[in-house]
Design a protein around this motif. Sequence first.
Motif, PDB file in Angstrom:
ATOM      1  N   VAL A   1       0.863  -1.183   0.000  1.00 33.36           N
ATOM      2  CA  VAL A   1       0.000   0.000   0.000  1.00 33.36           C
ATOM      3  C   VAL A   1       0.899   1.232   0.000  1.00 33.36           C
ATOM      4  CG1 VAL A   1      -1.789   1.289   1.223  1.00 33.36           C
ATOM      5  CG2 VAL A   1      -1.798  -1.218   1.274  1.00 33.36           C
ATOM      6  N   VAL A   2       0.616   2.172  -0.873  1.00 32.37           N
ATOM      7  CA  VAL A   2       1.394   3.412  -0.970  1.00 32.37           C
ATOM      8  C   VAL A   2       0.575   4.566  -0.421  1.00 32.37           C
ATOM      9  CG1 VAL A   2       2.379   5.082  -2.596  1.00 32.37           C
ATOM     10  CG2 VAL A   2       2.751   2.627  -2.942  1.00 32.37           C
ATOM     11  N   VAL A   3       1.218   5.355   0.439  1.00 32.61           N
ATOM     12  CA  VAL A   3       0.626   6.571   0.980  1.00 32.61           C
ATOM     13  C   VAL A   3       1.616   7.719   0.793  1.00 32.61           C
ATOM     14  CG1 VAL A   3      -0.939   5.465   2.626  1.00 32.61           C
ATOM     15  CG2 VAL A   3       1.446   5.893   3.284  1.00 32.61           C
ATOM     16  N   PHE A   4       1.270   8.901   1.313  1.00 27.97           N
ATOM     17  CA  PHE A   4       2.085  10.077   1.018  1.00 27.97           C
ATOM     18  C   PHE A   4       2.464  10.840   2.284  1.00 27.97           C
ATOM     19  CE2 PHE A   4      -0.076   8.993  -2.829  1.00 27.97           C
ATOM     20  CZ  PHE A   4       0.903   9.163  -3.803  1.00 27.97           C
TER      21      PHE A   4
ATOM     22  N   VAL B   1      -2.972   2.769  -3.929  1.00 27.63           N
ATOM     23  CA  VAL B   1      -2.447   4.074  -3.522  1.00 27.63           C
ATOM     24  C   VAL B   1      -3.572   4.776  -2.778  1.00 27.63           C
ATOM     25  CG1 VAL B   1      -1.756   6.346  -4.343  1.00 27.63           C
ATOM     26  CG2 VAL B   1      -0.739   4.301  -5.350  1.00 27.63           C
ATOM     27  N   VAL B   2      -3.309   5.176  -1.546  1.00 28.94           N
ATOM     28  CA  VAL B   2      -4.310   5.842  -0.712  1.00 28.94           C
ATOM     29  C   VAL B   2      -3.881   7.291  -0.526  1.00 28.94           C
ATOM     30  CG1 VAL B   2      -5.539   5.824   1.487  1.00 28.94           C
ATOM     31  CG2 VAL B   2      -4.760   3.664   0.483  1.00 28.94           C
ATOM     32  N   VAL B   3      -4.731   8.237  -0.886  1.00 21.27           N
ATOM     33  CA  VAL B   3      -4.351   9.641  -0.816  1.00 21.27           C
ATOM     34  C   VAL B   3      -5.558  10.511  -0.495  1.00 21.27           C
ATOM     35  CG1 VAL B   3      -4.654   9.992  -3.310  1.00 21.27           C
ATOM     36  CG2 VAL B   3      -3.107  11.503  -2.027  1.00 21.27           C
ATOM     37  N   GLU B   4      -5.328  11.545   0.298  1.00 18.85           N
ATOM     38  CA  GLU B   4      -6.331  12.580   0.532  1.00 18.85           C
ATOM     39  C   GLU B   4      -6.247  13.599  -0.609  1.00 18.85           C
ATOM     40  OE1 GLU B   4      -6.284  13.668   5.108  1.00 18.85           O
ATOM     41  OE2 GLU B   4      -4.266  13.226   4.367  1.00 18.85           O
ATOM     42  N   PRO B   5      -7.343  13.915  -1.269  1.00 14.18           N
ATOM     43  CA  PRO B   5      -7.283  14.933  -2.323  1.00 14.18           C
ATOM     44  C   PRO B   5      -6.807  16.287  -1.814  1.00 14.18           C
ATOM     45  CG  PRO B   5      -9.303  13.675  -2.489  1.00 14.18           C
ATOM     46  CD  PRO B   5      -8.659  13.276  -1.196  1.00 14.18           C
ATOM     47  N   ILE B   6      -7.092  16.589  -0.559  1.00 15.88           N
ATOM     48  CA  ILE B   6      -6.453  17.693   0.157  1.00 15.88           C
ATOM     49  C   ILE B   6      -6.040  17.119   1.503  1.00 15.88           C
ATOM     50  CG2 ILE B   6      -6.710  19.971   1.204  1.00 15.88           C
ATOM     51  CD1 ILE B   6      -8.831  20.620  -0.856  1.00 15.88           C
ATOM     52  N   ALA B   7      -4.762  17.191   1.824  1.00 15.77           N
ATOM     53  CA  ALA B   7      -4.279  16.624   3.083  1.00 15.77           C
ATOM     54  C   ALA B   7      -4.891  17.380   4.249  1.00 15.77           C
ATOM     55  CB  ALA B   7      -2.755  16.681   3.143  1.00 15.77           C
ATOM     56  N   GLY B   8      -5.559  16.680   5.150  1.00 16.53           N
ATOM     57  CA  GLY B   8      -6.294  17.320   6.239  1.00 16.53           C
ATOM     58  C   GLY B   8      -5.424  17.663   7.427  1.00 16.53           C
ATOM     59  N   GLU B   9      -5.212  16.691   8.319  1.00 15.33           N
ATOM     60  CA  GLU B   9      -4.407  16.937   9.513  1.00 15.33           C
ATOM     61  C   GLU B   9      -3.000  17.390   9.149  1.00 15.33           C
ATOM     62  OE1 GLU B   9      -5.536  16.607  12.769  1.00 15.33           O
ATOM     63  OE2 GLU B   9      -7.494  16.305  11.857  1.00 15.33           O
TER      64      GLU B   9
ATOM     65  N   ASP C   1      -9.196   9.143  -0.129  1.00 15.54           N
ATOM     66  CA  ASP C   1      -9.633   9.309   1.261  1.00 15.54           C
ATOM     67  C   ASP C   1     -10.335  10.658   1.359  1.00 15.54           C
ATOM     68  OD1 ASP C   1      -9.956   9.800   3.956  1.00 15.54           O
ATOM     69  OD2 ASP C   1      -7.970   9.088   4.540  1.00 15.54           O
ATOM     70  N   GLU C   2     -11.659  10.620   1.239  1.00 20.58           N
ATOM     71  CA  GLU C   2     -12.475  11.837   1.277  1.00 20.58           C
ATOM     72  C   GLU C   2     -13.136  12.013   2.646  1.00 20.58           C
ATOM     73  OE1 GLU C   2     -13.348  14.201  -1.110  1.00 20.58           O
ATOM     74  OE2 GLU C   2     -12.797  13.341  -3.069  1.00 20.58           O
ATOM     75  N   VAL C   3     -12.527  11.459   3.677  1.00 22.09           N
ATOM     76  CA  VAL C   3     -13.132  11.526   5.005  1.00 22.09           C
ATOM     77  C   VAL C   3     -13.344  12.974   5.438  1.00 22.09           C
ATOM     78  CG1 VAL C   3     -12.698  11.071   7.452  1.00 22.09           C
ATOM     79  CG2 VAL C   3     -12.371   9.254   5.760  1.00 22.09           C
ATOM     80  N   GLN C   4     -12.345  13.822   5.258  1.00 25.47           N
ATOM     81  CA  GLN C   4     -12.477  15.224   5.670  1.00 25.47           C
ATOM     82  C   GLN C   4     -12.941  16.127   4.531  1.00 25.47           C
ATOM     83  OE1 GLN C   4     -10.044  18.561   8.333  1.00 25.47           O
ATOM     84  NE2 GLN C   4      -9.316  16.483   8.208  1.00 25.47           N
ATOM     85  N   THR C   5     -12.662  15.740   3.300  1.00 24.67           N
ATOM     86  CA  THR C   5     -12.952  16.618   2.164  1.00 24.67           C
ATOM     87  C   THR C   5     -14.318  16.381   1.538  1.00 24.67           C
ATOM     88  OG1 THR C   5     -11.812  15.029   0.731  1.00 24.67           O
ATOM     89  CG2 THR C   5     -10.522  16.893   1.546  1.00 24.67           C
ATOM     90  N   GLY C   6     -14.997  15.301   1.917  1.00 23.52           N
ATOM     91  CA  GLY C   6     -16.229  14.925   1.240  1.00 23.52           C
ATOM     92  C   GLY C   6     -17.454  15.696   1.679  1.00 23.52           C
ATOM     93  N   PHE C   7     -18.531  15.494   0.927  1.00 26.40           N
ATOM     94  CA  PHE C   7     -19.860  16.024   1.228  1.00 26.40           C
ATOM     95  C   PHE C   7     -19.898  17.550   1.248  1.00 26.40           C
ATOM     96  CE2 PHE C   7     -19.643  11.749   2.930  1.00 26.40           C
ATOM     97  CZ  PHE C   7     -20.635  11.162   2.162  1.00 26.40           C
ATOM     98  N   ALA C   8     -19.432  18.125   0.133  1.00 29.57           N
ATOM     99  CA  ALA C   8     -19.571  19.551  -0.181  1.00 29.57           C
ATOM    100  C   ALA C   8     -18.559  20.445   0.509  1.00 29.57           C
ATOM    101  CB  ALA C   8     -20.990  20.053   0.123  1.00 29.57           C
TER     102      ALA C   8
ATOM    103  N   LEU D   1     -18.894  18.248  -4.426  1.00 26.20           N
ATOM    104  CA  LEU D   1     -19.419  17.239  -3.521  1.00 26.20           C
ATOM    105  C   LEU D   1     -18.290  16.384  -2.972  1.00 26.20           C
ATOM    106  CD1 LEU D   1     -22.084  16.380  -2.294  1.00 26.20           C
ATOM    107  CD2 LEU D   1     -22.329  14.717  -4.155  1.00 26.20           C
ATOM    108  N   PHE D   2     -17.303  16.069  -3.844  1.00 20.55           N
ATOM    109  CA  PHE D   2     -16.093  15.364  -3.423  1.00 20.55           C
ATOM    110  C   PHE D   2     -14.890  16.085  -4.010  1.00 20.55           C
ATOM    111  CE2 PHE D   2     -19.512  12.286  -3.304  1.00 20.55           C
ATOM    112  CZ  PHE D   2     -19.380  11.798  -2.012  1.00 20.55           C
ATOM    113  N   ALA D   3     -13.818  16.182  -3.236  1.00 20.56           N
ATOM    114  CA  ALA D   3     -12.682  17.007  -3.644  1.00 20.56           C
ATOM    115  C   ALA D   3     -11.966  16.468  -4.864  1.00 20.56           C
ATOM    116  CB  ALA D   3     -11.694  17.137  -2.469  1.00 20.56           C
ATOM    117  N   CYS D   4     -11.982  15.149  -5.082  1.00 12.27           N
ATOM    118  CA  CYS D   4     -11.273  14.607  -6.238  1.00 12.27           C
ATOM    119  C   CYS D   4     -11.923  15.020  -7.551  1.00 12.27           C
ATOM    120  CB  CYS D   4     -11.152  13.090  -6.137  1.00 12.27           C
ATOM    121  SG  CYS D   4     -12.710  12.210  -6.002  1.00 12.27           S
ATOM    122  N   GLU D   5     -13.163  15.508  -7.492  1.00  8.43           N
ATOM    123  CA  GLU D   5     -13.826  15.980  -8.706  1.00  8.43           C
ATOM    124  C   GLU D   5     -13.159  17.221  -9.281  1.00  8.43           C
ATOM    125  OE1 GLU D   5     -18.438  15.123  -8.541  1.00  8.43           O
ATOM    126  OE2 GLU D   5     -17.800  15.974  -6.623  1.00  8.43           O
ATOM    127  N   HIS D   6     -12.414  17.951  -8.452  1.00 14.58           N
ATOM    128  CA  HIS D   6     -11.816  19.213  -8.877  1.00 14.58           C
ATOM    129  C   HIS D   6     -10.910  19.028 -10.087  1.00 14.58           C
ATOM    130  CE1 HIS D   6     -10.408  23.333  -8.397  1.00 14.58           C
ATOM    131  NE2 HIS D   6      -9.169  22.906  -8.450  1.00 14.58           N
TER     132      HIS D   6
END
Length: 457
Positions: free
Chosen positions: A157-160, A234-242, A270-277, A282-287
């Motif tokens: 598994v690859v992360v960043f 590959v697991v990635v946040e579309p915008i890194a949260g913490e 990983d849209e846990v923090q970036t999701g739901f508007a 609606l989801f950050a990866c749509e950008h």
Amino acid sequence: MTSTDIPAGAPGGRLPQRRRIVTEIPGPRSRELHARRTAAVPPGVGSVLPVYVTDADGGVVVDADGNSLIDFGSGIAVTSVGNANPRVAERVKAQADRFTHTCFMVAPYESYVAVCEALNRLTPGDHEKRSILVNSGAEAVENAVKIARYATGRPAVVVFDHGYHGRTLLTMTLTAKNMPYKQGFGPYAPEVYRMPLAYPFRWPTGPDNCGPEAAAQAIDQITKQIGAANVAAVVVEPIAGEGGFIEPAPGFLPAIAAFCKDNGILFVADEVQTGFARTGDLFACEHEGIVPDLVTTAKGIAGGLPLAAVTGRAEIMDAVHGGGLGGTYGGNPLACEAALAVLEEIEERDLTGAARRIGEAMLPRLRELAAKHPAIGDVRGRGAMIAIELVQADGTTPDPVLTAAVARRCHEAGLLVLTAGTYGNVLRFLPPLVIPDHLLAEGLDILTEAFAKEAAA
């Protein structure tokens, strides 16, 4: 100081939508409760601000001493539709009158299915999808990795760098920051590999080169150190949260997604923090038009009730054998009803548009503030997910001391803000998407005054 109230009965209007400070913060009643907490709860469970909440609604949080604070935190991007949204509360109450739990794996119910249908429809991509419901963001990410490994038959598994994915053993391993999330809790899970993130403010050759260079470095390291054929996901946040609300430089995520597609690697957003508007989409990866193979969601999905999900391509989700996924409380009926209410609120009140308007109001004010205070090295974010990074006089060295001091002044003045960042030098702003305009403006005034006071100190 008070502001114009929203009429009772209006959205976010059950409580007066104004800041009201009647004691020092924290006040005497909150200090009493904090003494009880110290005797009952270990110090490993921290709190941003030791005020004890008795009520909340719209853009305000009321503490045990009667202080009404402006909320720029939303329970870490959870209460996007407000802390006491009437539609959420009504649906939860009605469900509680019927039944609170059966366990979906024992005796299923319609609301679980309805939430999954909505996620399958709303997440990016028009391909056939399936969803599972769990309890937390960490549990969602962990299940996404399980599913990816099962479906691909691969271990890695690859992360960043700067990523945050949770506090369980596996997700703590996926998380980049050591303190406080990992320190002393090892050894960690195997077959997890970390790559550079396209962090424009801190990229050595500058922000213009950041996206392509970071993607090339990550792809090169994956190929050399792991072998693409060994990577499940590959697991990635579309915008890194913490990690500091780091918006990866343009082109980085599409390049990584293309590499994954070419090599049979599953791209997990990983849209846990970036999701739901939250970010104005609606989801950050749509950008950047990214269609993930798997999407993890939580936080803003259910208005404060514990619910999370993994949504993915049908052939991937269907690969796991019967009984291989689930959990006792996953998709609890109260949380499912709350989620359905939240999704209705987002659609009917155009909360994606509200998030964009919040960003349009905040970013110019923060850029003006940065022009006056060189300690603000970077202003960034999208929609209602905004941050400023604070630095020392050299313009790059992180300044966590100033960050904490400014946050403390905001708290004392009745503005709830959060800190973040790998270096602890980021102030992040996550106002509810239903916050009234006057509270948003007043909160920015308080922040401006906090910086002025620190500069004069």
